[in-house]
Design a protein around this motif. Structure first.
Motif, PDB file in Angstrom:
ATOM      1  N   ILE A 278       0.976  -1.090  -0.067  1.00 54.82           N
ATOM      2  CA  ILE A 278       0.018   0.084  -0.222  1.00 54.82           C
ATOM      3  C   ILE A 278       0.772   1.445  -0.059  1.00 54.82           C
ATOM      4  CG2 ILE A 278      -1.805   1.215   1.035  1.00 54.82           C
ATOM      5  CD1 ILE A 278      -2.471  -1.454   2.505  1.00 54.82           C
ATOM      6  N   ALA A 279       0.637   2.236  -0.827  1.00 55.44           N
ATOM      7  CA  ALA A 279       1.279   3.233  -0.917  1.00 55.44           C
ATOM      8  C   ALA A 279       1.622   4.080   0.459  1.00 55.44           C
ATOM      9  CB  ALA A 279       0.566   4.548  -1.654  1.00 55.44           C
ATOM     10  N   GLY A 280       2.790   4.371   0.954  1.00 54.08           N
ATOM     11  CA  GLY A 280       3.135   4.929   2.292  1.00 54.08           C
ATOM     12  C   GLY A 280       3.432   4.201   3.170  1.00 54.08           C
ATOM     13  N   TYR A 281       3.410   2.645   2.702  1.00 59.65           N
ATOM     14  CA  TYR A 281       3.958   1.645   3.816  1.00 59.65           C
ATOM     15  C   TYR A 281       4.909   0.740   2.897  1.00 59.65           C
ATOM     16  CZ  TYR A 281      -0.190   3.186   6.146  1.00 59.65           C
ATOM     17  OH  TYR A 281      -1.212   4.139   6.805  1.00 59.65           O
ATOM     18  N   PRO A 282       6.129   1.024   2.936  1.00 58.54           N
ATOM     19  CA  PRO A 282       7.190   0.151   2.231  1.00 58.54           C
ATOM     20  C   PRO A 282       7.213  -1.323   2.879  1.00 58.54           C
ATOM     21  CG  PRO A 282       8.198   1.710   3.395  1.00 58.54           C
ATOM     22  CD  PRO A 282       6.710   2.191   3.551  1.00 58.54           C
ATOM     23  N   ALA A 283       7.962  -2.302   1.964  1.00 57.24           N
ATOM     24  CA  ALA A 283       8.102  -3.485   2.731  1.00 57.24           C
ATOM     25  C   ALA A 283       9.549  -3.480   3.409  1.00 57.24           C
ATOM     26  CB  ALA A 283       8.344  -4.560   1.425  1.00 57.24           C
ATOM     27  N   THR A 284       9.316  -2.856   4.469  1.00 54.18           N
ATOM     28  CA  THR A 284      10.361  -2.695   5.626  1.00 54.18           C
ATOM     29  C   THR A 284       9.926  -3.070   6.912  1.00 54.18           C
ATOM     30  OG1 THR A 284      10.007  -0.545   5.975  1.00 54.18           O
ATOM     31  CG2 THR A 284      11.655  -0.916   4.052  1.00 54.18           C
ATOM     32  N   PRO A 285      10.625  -3.438   7.863  1.00 52.77           N
ATOM     33  CA  PRO A 285      10.190  -3.329   9.172  1.00 52.77           C
ATOM     34  C   PRO A 285       9.396  -2.342   9.724  1.00 52.77           C
ATOM     35  CG  PRO A 285      12.464  -4.326   9.074  1.00 52.77           C
ATOM     36  CD  PRO A 285      12.224  -3.867   7.742  1.00 52.77           C
ATOM     37  N   ALA A 286      10.053  -1.092   9.385  1.00 52.26           N
ATOM     38  CA  ALA A 286       9.259   0.059   9.897  1.00 52.26           C
ATOM     39  C   ALA A 286       8.054   0.164   9.240  1.00 52.26           C
ATOM     40  CB  ALA A 286      10.238   1.386   9.388  1.00 52.26           C
ATOM     41  N   GLY A 287       7.929   0.074   7.866  1.00 54.31           N
ATOM     42  CA  GLY A 287       6.797   0.047   6.813  1.00 54.31           C
ATOM     43  C   GLY A 287       5.724  -0.908   7.296  1.00 54.31           C
ATOM     44  N   GLN A 288       6.200  -2.158   7.694  1.00 48.42           N
ATOM     45  CA  GLN A 288       5.225  -3.251   8.522  1.00 48.42           C
ATOM     46  C   GLN A 288       4.502  -2.618   9.816  1.00 48.42           C
ATOM     47  OE1 GLN A 288       7.002  -6.643  10.507  1.00 48.42           O
ATOM     48  NE2 GLN A 288       5.901  -8.066   9.265  1.00 48.42           N
ATOM     49  N   LYS A 289       5.484  -2.079  10.770  1.00 55.67           N
ATOM     50  CA  LYS A 289       4.838  -1.597  11.840  1.00 55.67           C
ATOM     51  C   LYS A 289       3.978  -0.406  11.781  1.00 55.67           C
ATOM     52  CE  LYS A 289       6.661   0.737  16.000  1.00 55.67           C
ATOM     53  NZ  LYS A 289       8.001   1.203  16.890  1.00 55.67           N
ATOM     54  N   LYS A 290       4.515   0.555  10.813  1.00 54.58           N
ATOM     55  CA  LYS A 290       3.462   1.607  10.440  1.00 54.58           C
ATOM     56  C   LYS A 290       2.109   1.075  10.017  1.00 54.58           C
ATOM     57  CE  LYS A 290       3.307   6.074   8.077  1.00 54.58           C
ATOM     58  NZ  LYS A 290       2.043   6.161   7.357  1.00 54.58           N
ATOM     59  N   TYR A 291       2.121   0.165   9.177  1.00 54.97           N
ATOM     60  CA  TYR A 291       0.783  -0.488   8.624  1.00 54.97           C
ATOM     61  C   TYR A 291      -0.093  -0.862   9.868  1.00 54.97           C
ATOM     62  CZ  TYR A 291      -2.400  -3.937   7.008  1.00 54.97           C
ATOM     63  OH  TYR A 291      -3.470  -4.569   6.654  1.00 54.97           O
ATOM     64  N   LEU A 292       0.662  -1.618  10.618  1.00 56.92           N
ATOM     65  CA  LEU A 292      -0.251  -2.383  11.950  1.00 56.92           C
ATOM     66  C   LEU A 292      -0.478  -1.107  12.916  1.00 56.92           C
ATOM     67  CD1 LEU A 292       1.859  -5.329  12.440  1.00 56.92           C
ATOM     68  CD2 LEU A 292      -0.362  -5.491  11.674  1.00 56.92           C
ATOM     69  N   ILE A 293       0.129  -0.131  12.906  1.00 54.25           N
ATOM     70  CA  ILE A 293      -0.370   0.926  13.835  1.00 54.25           C
ATOM     71  C   ILE A 293      -1.393   1.712  13.545  1.00 54.25           C
ATOM     72  CG2 ILE A 293       0.463   2.938  15.024  1.00 54.25           C
ATOM     73  CD1 ILE A 293       2.986   1.806  15.629  1.00 54.25           C
ATOM     74  N   ASP A 294      -1.170   2.095  12.140  1.00 57.91           N
ATOM     75  CA  ASP A 294      -2.240   2.811  11.550  1.00 57.91           C
ATOM     76  C   ASP A 294      -3.687   2.158  11.156  1.00 57.91           C
ATOM     77  OD1 ASP A 294      -0.304   4.898  11.176  1.00 57.91           O
ATOM     78  OD2 ASP A 294      -0.124   4.876   9.048  1.00 57.91           O
ATOM     79  N   LEU A 295      -3.489   0.790  11.116  1.00 55.45           N
ATOM     80  CA  LEU A 295      -4.549   0.034  10.932  1.00 55.45           C
ATOM     81  C   LEU A 295      -5.377  -0.273  12.214  1.00 55.45           C
ATOM     82  CD1 LEU A 295      -6.461  -1.887   8.939  1.00 55.45           C
ATOM     83  CD2 LEU A 295      -4.873  -3.764   9.864  1.00 55.45           C
ATOM     84  N   THR A 296      -4.698  -0.473  13.331  1.00 49.25           N
ATOM     85  CA  THR A 296      -5.406  -0.539  14.636  1.00 49.25           C
ATOM     86  C   THR A 296      -6.043   0.703  14.957  1.00 49.25           C
ATOM     87  OG1 THR A 296      -3.695  -2.236  14.918  1.00 49.25           O
ATOM     88  CG2 THR A 296      -4.905  -1.413  16.781  1.00 49.25           C
ATOM     89  N   GLN A 297      -5.407   1.943  14.922  1.00 44.34           N
ATOM     90  CA  GLN A 297      -5.908   2.996  15.179  1.00 44.34           C
ATOM     91  C   GLN A 297      -7.250   3.275  14.232  1.00 44.34           C
ATOM     92  OE1 GLN A 297      -4.900   5.623  18.013  1.00 44.34           O
ATOM     93  NE2 GLN A 297      -7.136   5.429  17.491  1.00 44.34           N
ATOM     94  N   LEU A 298      -7.211   3.267  13.084  1.00 41.65           N
ATOM     95  CA  LEU A 298      -8.378   3.378  12.274  1.00 41.65           C
ATOM     96  C   LEU A 298      -9.520   2.362  12.771  1.00 41.65           C
ATOM     97  CD1 LEU A 298      -9.702   4.141   9.700  1.00 41.65           C
ATOM     98  CD2 LEU A 298      -8.710   2.013   8.598  1.00 41.65           C
ATOM     99  N   VAL A 299      -9.396   1.219  12.997  1.00 40.90           N
ATOM    100  CA  VAL A 299     -10.322   0.116  13.559  1.00 40.90           C
ATOM    101  C   VAL A 299     -10.908   0.716  14.837  1.00 40.90           C
ATOM    102  CG1 VAL A 299     -10.781  -2.298  14.516  1.00 40.90           C
ATOM    103  CG2 VAL A 299      -9.387  -1.846  12.438  1.00 40.90           C
TER     104      VAL A 299
END
Length: 435
Positions: A278-299
């Motif tokens: 997904i744009a804004g979430y690179p396939a990196t450890p930091a990108g993986q973490k950002k995706y999970l944090i942003d998704l959880t806050q969205l939920v």
């Protein structure tokens, strides 16, 4: 007059979980997990990281593997409970993987009539839970089916056909009743989850289920993988909000994952690759973490109650693999790197999230019915308020600081042209604490 109250209780409970159904197999295959350079037990690690639920799958008679049968599930639940985790038991009602593309009947049930399949499903569910309860292993949450987009306990052919809801409802209600009956005999009363893959499929499915008479569930579980979904993260949030205000059930993302790399550690192809990004979430450890944090806050901001990661510890090992090759199809989307070292993505579990607050709308009862509508409902339309004594109430969850516009109408099936009430949830003087 409409008053609005903010609950003074603690943050609403949420579920932050991990599906580690592979844990026993990984340990038997020699996988080693480390955090800070020290070996860790998977269950203990995720509990310490902030998880409060372990999700564990169960197949009926998986004669192709010694895992995810009842004996293996008992081993898993013991480990989870020793670590202080609650358990979500995921009934696939198949001898193999059941998912959004297939719901294969167990071989022992394949030739039974629908009525007899319902009896068998009830017995398998009830007997499994009763046996677990006798050994102190009753799960707190139970899934009646896994990613049941298609007709449950069916065939590949039926997965491509429209659902026969008379049959489908009979089977689901048999499973739900089995959970309720087993819970009635136990100190632990498991909550019932129904689970659909990808948010675009959830609302049509639950509308059809409700029409067919499937209503006794506590939680709506959603799988969200960008690779297989037509909905953006924002649209997922909108879907959760509508579901939360349509059904008397909690809503959560019970499966998601994100790659920390697109590299491969073995000959098994990665299921999540460039096509999963997904744009804004690179396939990196930091990108993986950002995706999970942003998704959880969205939920949470959308009124949901949690997120589960699938499958954070399915690593590649030299000795084990799948029917499709040696190693793992998921090692690039685990929460451990190729050497078994914990990644920063696991910190998603202990992030300081902004939680919604419980909000109650209340109006004096002067007629036989009352309805409420507002922008906070996500466009689902007027919702009936509940009569409590001499008042009508409607309860929901809203984020602190959220501005809402509300209209109410009594004795009508639609919102009348009554004055809108604008209020700010939080410290605004417009909030009226309820007595």
């Amino acid at each position: 007059m409409l008053t609005l109250g903010v609950a003074q209780s603690a943050e609403p409970p949420i579920y932050l979980g991990v599906d580690i159904s592979y844990a026993n197999e990984m340990d038997d295959c020699g996988a080693v997990y480390r955090s800070g350079g020290k070996p860790v037990d998977q269950y203990q690690f995720f509990k310490a990281a902030g998880a409060n639920v372990a999700r564990i799958r169960i197949w009926n008679d998986p004669d192709w593997t010694k895992y995810s049968n009842l004996a293996d599930v008992k081993r898993s639940i013991r480990r989870a409970k020793r670590a202080g985790l609650q358990v979500l038991l995921d009934f696939h009602y198949s001898d193999d993987w059941a998912d959004g593309e297939k719901q294969l009947a167990p071989k022992a049930w394949a030739k039974l009539s629908t009525q007899d399949q319902a009896k068998a499903l009830y017995a398998f569910t009830h007997d499994t839970l009763t046996e677990l309860d006798r050994e102190g292993l009753m799960p707190e949450l139970v899934q009646v089916g896994n990613e049941t987009n298609g007709e449950i306990v069916s065939s590949l052919a039926k997965a491509k056909e429209p659902i026969h809801w008379d049959r489908n409802a009979l089977l689901f209600n048999a499973g739900i009743k089995a959970v309720r009956d087993a819970g009635a005999e136990s100190k632990i009363k498991p909550r019932v989850m129904l689970h659909i893959a990808q948010p675009e499929n959830v609302e049509p499915w639950f509308a059809a289920a409700a029409k067919a008479g499937v209503s006794d569930f506590d939680i709506i579980g959603i799988s969200y993988y960008s690779k297989w979904s037509k909905r953006s993260m924002a649209q997922l949030g909108q879907t959760i909000n509508r579901l939360r205000n349509t059904y008397a059930a909690d809503v959560l993302v019970v499966e998601t994952a994100y790659p920390f790399t697109t590299a491969n550690a073995d000959s098994s192809p990665n299921l999540l690759g460039e096509d999963s990004l997904i744009a804004g979430y690179p396939a990196t450890p930091a990108g993986q973490k950002k995706y999970l944090i942003d998704l959880t806050q969205l939920v949470l901001a959308s009124g949901g109650t949690g997120v589960f990661y699938w499958e954070p510890s399915w690593l590649s090992t030299k000795t084990c693999g799948t029917r499709w090759g040696k190693g793992s199809n998921w090692e690039n989307a685990a929460l451990f790197d190729f050497k078994g070292q914990a990644l920063e993505g696991a910190d998603w579990l202990k992030t300081a999230y902004v939680f919604p607050v419980e909000v109650t709308f209340k109006t004096k009862a002067t007629t036989d019915a009352a309805f409420i509508d507002g922008d906070f409902l996500g466009g689902v339309g007027p919702r009936p308020m509940t009569r409590e004594g001499d008042a009508f109430v409607y309860r929901t969850r809203l984020m602190p600081g959220a501005a809402v516009t509300v209209a109410t109408a009594e004795a009508s099936d639609q919102v009348a042209d009554s004055p809108a009430v604008a209020a700010a949830i939080g410290q605004s003087a417009a909030v009226v604490p309820l007595p």
